[in-house]
Motif scaffolding. Sequence first.
Motif, PDB file in Angstrom:
ATOM      1  N   HIS A  37      -2.802  76.955  45.920  1.00  0.00           N
ATOM      2  CA  HIS A  37      -1.448  76.427  45.685  1.00  0.00           C
ATOM      3  C   HIS A  37      -1.475  75.237  44.710  1.00  0.00           C
ATOM      4  O   HIS A  37      -0.552  75.051  43.918  1.00  0.00           O
ATOM      5  CB  HIS A  37      -0.783  76.038  47.008  1.00  0.00           C
ATOM      6  N   LEU A  38      -2.554  74.470  44.777  1.00  0.00           N
ATOM      7  CA  LEU A  38      -2.691  73.347  43.846  1.00  0.00           C
ATOM      8  C   LEU A  38      -2.791  73.842  42.401  1.00  0.00           C
ATOM      9  O   LEU A  38      -2.239  73.229  41.474  1.00  0.00           O
ATOM     10  CB  LEU A  38      -3.954  72.549  44.216  1.00  0.00           C
ATOM     11  N   THR A  39      -3.457  74.964  42.229  1.00  0.00           N
ATOM     12  CA  THR A  39      -3.583  75.530  40.886  1.00  0.00           C
ATOM     13  C   THR A  39      -2.203  75.917  40.339  1.00  0.00           C
ATOM     14  O   THR A  39      -1.922  75.734  39.149  1.00  0.00           O
ATOM     15  CB  THR A  39      -4.536  76.748  40.918  1.00  0.00           C
ATOM     16  N   LYS A  40      -1.328  76.440  41.207  1.00  0.00           N
ATOM     17  CA  LYS A  40       0.052  76.752  40.779  1.00  0.00           C
ATOM     18  C   LYS A  40       0.762  75.479  40.317  1.00  0.00           C
ATOM     19  O   LYS A  40       1.506  75.475  39.329  1.00  0.00           O
ATOM     20  CB  LYS A  40       0.858  77.356  41.940  1.00  0.00           C
ATOM     21  N   LEU A  41       0.549  74.389  41.033  1.00  0.00           N
ATOM     22  CA  LEU A  41       1.198  73.127  40.643  1.00  0.00           C
ATOM     23  C   LEU A  41       0.696  72.631  39.304  1.00  0.00           C
ATOM     24  O   LEU A  41       1.452  72.095  38.495  1.00  0.00           O
ATOM     25  CB  LEU A  41       0.922  72.025  41.679  1.00  0.00           C
ATOM     26  N   ARG A  42      -0.578  72.805  39.066  1.00  0.00           N
ATOM     27  CA  ARG A  42      -1.151  72.286  37.815  1.00  0.00           C
ATOM     28  C   ARG A  42      -0.680  73.082  36.601  1.00  0.00           C
ATOM     29  O   ARG A  42      -0.554  72.534  35.514  1.00  0.00           O
ATOM     30  CB  ARG A  42      -2.678  72.367  37.880  1.00  0.00           C
ATOM     31  N   ASP A  43      -0.414  74.368  36.816  1.00  0.00           N
ATOM     32  CA  ASP A  43      -0.060  75.265  35.708  1.00  0.00           C
ATOM     33  C   ASP A  43       1.267  74.831  35.083  1.00  0.00           C
ATOM     34  O   ASP A  43       2.303  74.809  35.761  1.00  0.00           O
ATOM     35  CB  ASP A  43       0.047  76.689  36.281  1.00  0.00           C
ATOM     36  N   ASP A 206      -8.829  63.605  40.984  1.00  0.00           N
ATOM     37  CA  ASP A 206      -9.060  63.868  39.565  1.00  0.00           C
ATOM     38  C   ASP A 206      -9.769  62.668  38.937  1.00  0.00           C
ATOM     39  O   ASP A 206      -9.606  61.527  39.394  1.00  0.00           O
ATOM     40  CB  ASP A 206      -7.729  64.113  38.850  1.00  0.00           C
ATOM     41  N   PRO A 207     -10.528  62.919  37.857  1.00  0.00           N
ATOM     42  CA  PRO A 207     -11.411  61.856  37.362  1.00  0.00           C
ATOM     43  C   PRO A 207     -10.725  60.691  36.668  1.00  0.00           C
ATOM     44  O   PRO A 207     -11.184  59.554  36.778  1.00  0.00           O
ATOM     45  CB  PRO A 207     -12.338  62.594  36.394  1.00  0.00           C
ATOM     46  N   THR A 208      -9.628  60.943  35.934  1.00  0.00           N
ATOM     47  CA  THR A 208      -9.156  59.844  35.066  1.00  0.00           C
ATOM     48  C   THR A 208      -7.639  59.681  35.064  1.00  0.00           C
ATOM     49  O   THR A 208      -6.885  60.543  35.524  1.00  0.00           O
ATOM     50  CB  THR A 208      -9.581  60.080  33.592  1.00  0.00           C
ATOM     51  N   LEU A 209      -7.230  58.552  34.486  1.00  0.00           N
ATOM     52  CA  LEU A 209      -5.827  58.288  34.149  1.00  0.00           C
ATOM     53  C   LEU A 209      -5.765  58.177  32.632  1.00  0.00           C
ATOM     54  O   LEU A 209      -6.696  57.655  32.016  1.00  0.00           O
ATOM     55  CB  LEU A 209      -5.380  56.955  34.765  1.00  0.00           C
ATOM     56  N   ASN A 210      -4.648  58.629  32.051  1.00  0.00           N
ATOM     57  CA  ASN A 210      -4.541  58.468  30.593  1.00  0.00           C
ATOM     58  C   ASN A 210      -3.928  57.099  30.261  1.00  0.00           C
ATOM     59  O   ASN A 210      -3.732  56.260  31.159  1.00  0.00           O
ATOM     60  CB  ASN A 210      -3.773  59.641  29.951  1.00  0.00           C
ATOM     61  N   ASP A 211      -3.621  56.862  28.987  1.00  0.00           N
ATOM     62  CA  ASP A 211      -3.152  55.520  28.620  1.00  0.00           C
ATOM     63  C   ASP A 211      -1.757  55.223  29.172  1.00  0.00           C
ATOM     64  O   ASP A 211      -1.345  54.069  29.233  1.00  0.00           O
ATOM     65  CB  ASP A 211      -3.218  55.306  27.096  1.00  0.00           C
ATOM     66  N   VAL A 216      -5.176  62.757  34.971  1.00  0.00           N
ATOM     67  CA  VAL A 216      -5.725  63.817  34.117  1.00  0.00           C
ATOM     68  C   VAL A 216      -6.903  64.491  34.852  1.00  0.00           C
ATOM     69  O   VAL A 216      -7.792  63.783  35.329  1.00  0.00           O
ATOM     70  CB  VAL A 216      -6.216  63.242  32.773  1.00  0.00           C
ATOM     71  N   PRO A 217      -6.876  65.835  35.017  1.00  0.00           N
ATOM     72  CA  PRO A 217      -5.897  66.779  34.475  1.00  0.00           C
ATOM     73  C   PRO A 217      -4.528  66.729  35.151  1.00  0.00           C
ATOM     74  O   PRO A 217      -3.531  67.015  34.511  1.00  0.00           O
ATOM     75  CB  PRO A 217      -6.565  68.150  34.681  1.00  0.00           C
ATOM     76  N   GLY A 218      -4.430  66.414  36.415  1.00  0.00           N
ATOM     77  CA  GLY A 218      -3.144  66.205  37.072  1.00  0.00           C
ATOM     78  C   GLY A 218      -2.221  67.404  37.033  1.00  0.00           C
ATOM     79  O   GLY A 218      -2.654  68.575  36.998  1.00  0.00           O
TER      80      GLY A 218
END
Length: 233
Positions: A37-43, A206-211, A216-218
């Motif tokens: 279900h998380l993959t659906k959210l990311r798409d 998830d590993p990071t935040l963007n500026d 991200v990937p979020g």
Amino acid sequence: MPGTTVEKKKDRLASPSSISNQLGGVTVINHPLIQVHLTKLRDKTTQPSLFRASVKRLATLMVYEATKDLKVLDTVVETPLTETSGVALSQRVGLVPILRAGLGMIDPVLDLLPMAEVWHLGLYRDEETAQPIRYYDKLPPQNPVDVAIILDPMLATGGSAMAALMTLREWGVKQAKVVSLIASQEGVDAVASQFPEAQIYVAQVDPTLNDRKFIVPGLGDAGDRIFNTVDHS
Ligand SMILES: O=P(O)(O)OC[C@H]1O[C@H](OP(=O)(O)OP(=O)(O)O)[C@H](O)[C@@H]1O
Ligand SMILES: O=c1cc[nH]c(=O)[nH]1
Ligand SMILES: [Mg+2]
């Protein structure tokens, strides 16, 4: 072989192992249905109706896990045939959805906990600073619930979750949980260090935040995708 590719992809998406801790800390709830279900959210092609449905499915699965330590007391019921023993919840539970996006999680959780109280907190992130701005809070000054469950799909910098935890602490809540679908590593580290007693449940870190402090990937902006207010300009 096709199977090999799938296995490799699965490895790459694997979550950090679960560190369940009743005294606080982060639990990454890793379950195949949660990941699906998380993959659906990311798409990014997932439309709002499926996005909302997926948020609800995930909220159900996650709250099942996050409520495993709720306390019950023994009770007795009469079946149509005889008397038998059972249990009833012995704690006052408060659900605390953070507006707006947390509203997407409330209905399925209330289905599982029909006796829960719902206390809304309104917070939005300032677009420039990413600091949480409080705009709605009607918590009463006393009589805190025994257990509060903060609901918010995203934990990015952790600023909103920490503001909510601070509000609950001021109310006198002794046991606070945060249920988020996606967190950033930076965000969970910040919340866990400032509120070591808080129990944090996430589906993935998830590993990071963007500026702009987006995960991200979020999955982008959860509130906009739930309420179909994505800026199309
Ligand atoms: O961990 P943080 O850096 O505080 O970011 C997470 C917060 O940002 C999002 O809300 P947003 O401010 O977009 O408000 P909305 O739900 O009204 O869209 C999200 O739902 C969290 O509340
Ligand atoms: O990635 C993010 C960060 C904050 N809020 C969201 O909805 N998404
Ligand atoms: Mg938003």
